[in-house]
Enzyme design. Sequence first.
Site, PDB file in Angstrom:
ATOM      1  N   LYS A  22       0.831  -1.211   0.000  1.00 64.27           N
ATOM      2  CA  LYS A  22       0.000   0.000   0.000  1.00 64.27           C
ATOM      3  C   LYS A  22       0.862   1.256   0.000  1.00 64.27           C
ATOM      4  O   LYS A  22       0.607   2.195  -0.761  1.00 64.27           O
ATOM      5  CB  LYS A  22      -0.904   0.005   1.246  1.00 64.27           C
ATOM      6  CG  LYS A  22      -1.573   1.356   1.499  1.00 64.27           C
ATOM      7  CD  LYS A  22      -2.278   1.420   2.842  1.00 64.27           C
ATOM      8  CE  LYS A  22      -1.405   1.635   4.028  1.00 64.27           C
ATOM      9  NZ  LYS A  22      -1.327   2.967   4.616  1.00 64.27           N
ATOM     10  N   ASN A  23       1.898   1.262   0.842  1.00 62.95           N
ATOM     11  CA  ASN A  23       2.665   2.504   0.987  1.00 62.95           C
ATOM     12  C   ASN A  23       3.631   2.764  -0.169  1.00 62.95           C
ATOM     13  O   ASN A  23       4.231   3.833  -0.250  1.00 62.95           O
ATOM     14  CB  ASN A  23       3.386   2.534   2.341  1.00 62.95           C
ATOM     15  CG  ASN A  23       2.398   2.721   3.484  1.00 62.95           C
ATOM     16  OD1 ASN A  23       1.251   3.109   3.261  1.00 62.95           O
ATOM     17  ND2 ASN A  23       2.822   2.453   4.709  1.00 62.95           N
ATOM     18  N   CYS A 118      -4.026   7.812   9.732  1.00 65.72           N
ATOM     19  CA  CYS A 118      -4.258   7.266  11.058  1.00 65.72           C
ATOM     20  C   CYS A 118      -3.814   8.261  12.125  1.00 65.72           C
ATOM     21  O   CYS A 118      -2.801   8.937  11.978  1.00 65.72           O
ATOM     22  CB  CYS A 118      -3.496   5.952  11.216  1.00 65.72           C
ATOM     23  SG  CYS A 118      -4.319   4.577  10.423  1.00 65.72           S
ATOM     24  N   ARG A 123       2.112  14.248  13.268  1.00 70.00           N
ATOM     25  CA  ARG A 123       2.341  14.099  11.833  1.00 70.00           C
ATOM     26  C   ARG A 123       2.414  15.435  11.072  1.00 70.00           C
ATOM     27  O   ARG A 123       1.610  15.711  10.176  1.00 70.00           O
ATOM     28  CB  ARG A 123       1.288  13.156  11.240  1.00 70.00           C
ATOM     29  CG  ARG A 123       1.231  11.847  11.988  1.00 70.00           C
ATOM     30  CD  ARG A 123       0.364  10.828  11.330  1.00 70.00           C
ATOM     31  NE  ARG A 123       1.014  10.170  10.205  1.00 70.00           N
ATOM     32  CZ  ARG A 123       0.460   9.190   9.510  1.00 70.00           C
ATOM     33  NH1 ARG A 123      -0.738   8.778   9.810  1.00 70.00           N
ATOM     34  NH2 ARG A 123       1.105   8.630   8.520  1.00 70.00           N
ATOM     35  N   ASP A 307       5.321   0.507  11.987  1.00 69.23           N
ATOM     36  CA  ASP A 307       4.064  -0.123  11.554  1.00 69.23           C
ATOM     37  C   ASP A 307       3.934  -1.571  12.029  1.00 69.23           C
ATOM     38  O   ASP A 307       2.915  -2.211  11.797  1.00 69.23           O
ATOM     39  CB  ASP A 307       3.941  -0.071  10.018  1.00 69.23           C
ATOM     40  CG  ASP A 307       3.668   1.345   9.524  1.00 69.23           C
ATOM     41  OD1 ASP A 307       3.352   2.220  10.352  1.00 69.23           O
ATOM     42  OD2 ASP A 307       3.792   1.572   8.307  1.00 69.23           O
ATOM     43  N   ARG A 399      -8.402  -0.195   5.379  1.00 64.72           N
ATOM     44  CA  ARG A 399      -7.604   0.809   4.666  1.00 64.72           C
ATOM     45  C   ARG A 399      -6.353   0.190   4.070  1.00 64.72           C
ATOM     46  O   ARG A 399      -5.834   0.660   3.069  1.00 64.72           O
ATOM     47  CB  ARG A 399      -7.154   1.910   5.638  1.00 64.72           C
ATOM     48  CG  ARG A 399      -8.257   2.796   6.100  1.00 64.72           C
ATOM     49  CD  ARG A 399      -7.738   3.784   7.091  1.00 64.72           C
ATOM     50  NE  ARG A 399      -6.929   4.764   6.384  1.00 64.72           N
ATOM     51  CZ  ARG A 399      -6.758   6.012   6.770  1.00 64.72           C
ATOM     52  NH1 ARG A 399      -7.339   6.428   7.877  1.00 64.72           N
ATOM     53  NH2 ARG A 399      -6.035   6.831   6.090  1.00 64.72           N
TER      54      ARG A 399
END
Length: 432
Positions: A22-23, A118, A123, A307, A399
């Site tokens: 995903k990233n 998230c 951030r 993560d 997600r």
Amino acid sequence: MEHYMVKGGTPLSGEVEIAGAKNAALPIIAASIMTNETVLIENVPDVSDIRTLLNAIRSIGAHVEKVDRHSYRINGSPINRAAPVDNEYVRKIRGSYYLIGSLLGKYKTASVALPGGCNIGLRPIDQHIKGFKALGADIRLRPPGLVDARAENLSGAHIYMDVVSVGATINIMMAAAMADGLTIIENAAKEPHVVDLASFLNSMGASIKGAGTDVIRIRGVKRLHGTEYSIIPDQIEAGTFMFAAAATRGDVVIRNVIPKHLESISAKLLEVGCQIEESDDAVRVVATRRLGNTNVKTLPYPGFPTDMQPQITILLGLSNGTSIVTESIFENRFKYVDELTKMGAHITVEGNTAIIEGVSGYTAANLSSPDLRAGAALVIAAMAAEGFSEIYDIHYIERGYEDFPEKLRKLGALIDKVDTEDDKRRFIFRAG
Ligand code: EPZ
């Protein structure tokens, strides 16, 4: 309300296939609109963050054709460069901020809603802004929460990142790919998805060297062209299944992985007593007994990933002895510990450190996912606990994990997505 129901106590066994990362897919999709030619992207994970970003590029005019479940043909030539990228969905995903770098790089102008994602800490995006400014862009924050980036011309620059940031490294790399001259990013992030984006841009004609080290050199080019590209496997999805195997004392072969990307995860599993077998594109995790304790600190790649922090905490909560987990990337990433305490875990959080006294088992409970990775970790905890657990707020998990319950079921887990009382009764009847 849709949620997962789990009956724990079954060791996972069998084989699982890992999806594309995903990233990596998020920045690659953002970068795909930097050419007027068509780009084919394969191995795209079918998860909600990706669908949201695809809708975001559609909303400004890009042509997106779904070739099959995991492949898209994207053509950015019809994009309306004046249109702001903004809707309630765009604001929910972190990856939408990659459109600042890609649009600024190609059109020298971008207007994008401030990123969501998230809720795991503050951030900030100061490093992204610092990089764009160094390349010559004027950056303004405009109500309601839009980042406006504009430049007459982008010129290469020497940029030293104050913190190692995946997002800022990627965003600057995209903007610099079409700037005049040479950009050097020092103290760059080295994550596999940074390297994957650089390979993708290079396949479009960019000139990027050093991705995967902490100095990246980008020689700007006038135009990028179409390409066909397959996204790397998801390191974090793979790691999550590795910990699921360990926590349920199972035996799982995790396929379609790059074992090198999993080294810090494999090292910790070996340290606590798992058996790990690696082949070219698979890793097998076997745990036959209660595991031991260890200490771990999250760090930028190649360190232990933030993560994977909730997943290792859940495993250490069941291990013999005391373990310490230190979170050094995000300041608000232990919110799930309250949920785990409901299951009988003995964990004390002090600042960015969790002190874990291992218990011999978790008890089933009703749990709420506070974010994507913690949500997946709580599912692991539920699979390791005796009895029926229910996990809510699964939209976080969706997600970033494709077919999570389906893949777990193939490994023997008793898990289902349920909505009504009837669904729950049926699950309890089936699971026995
Ligand atoms: C990416 O987030 C990932 N998201 C995150 O994955 C991951 O946890 C994180 O990298 C770290 O690996 C995506 O790829 C979409 P950072 P990002 O910029 O880019 C500070 C998941 O579960 N910082 O590397 O937002 C920041 O506060 C998600 O898939 C600044 O101070 O992370 C943090 O402490 C969650 N200023 C540290 O740097 C900035 O301008 C690392 O953040 C940018 C970041």
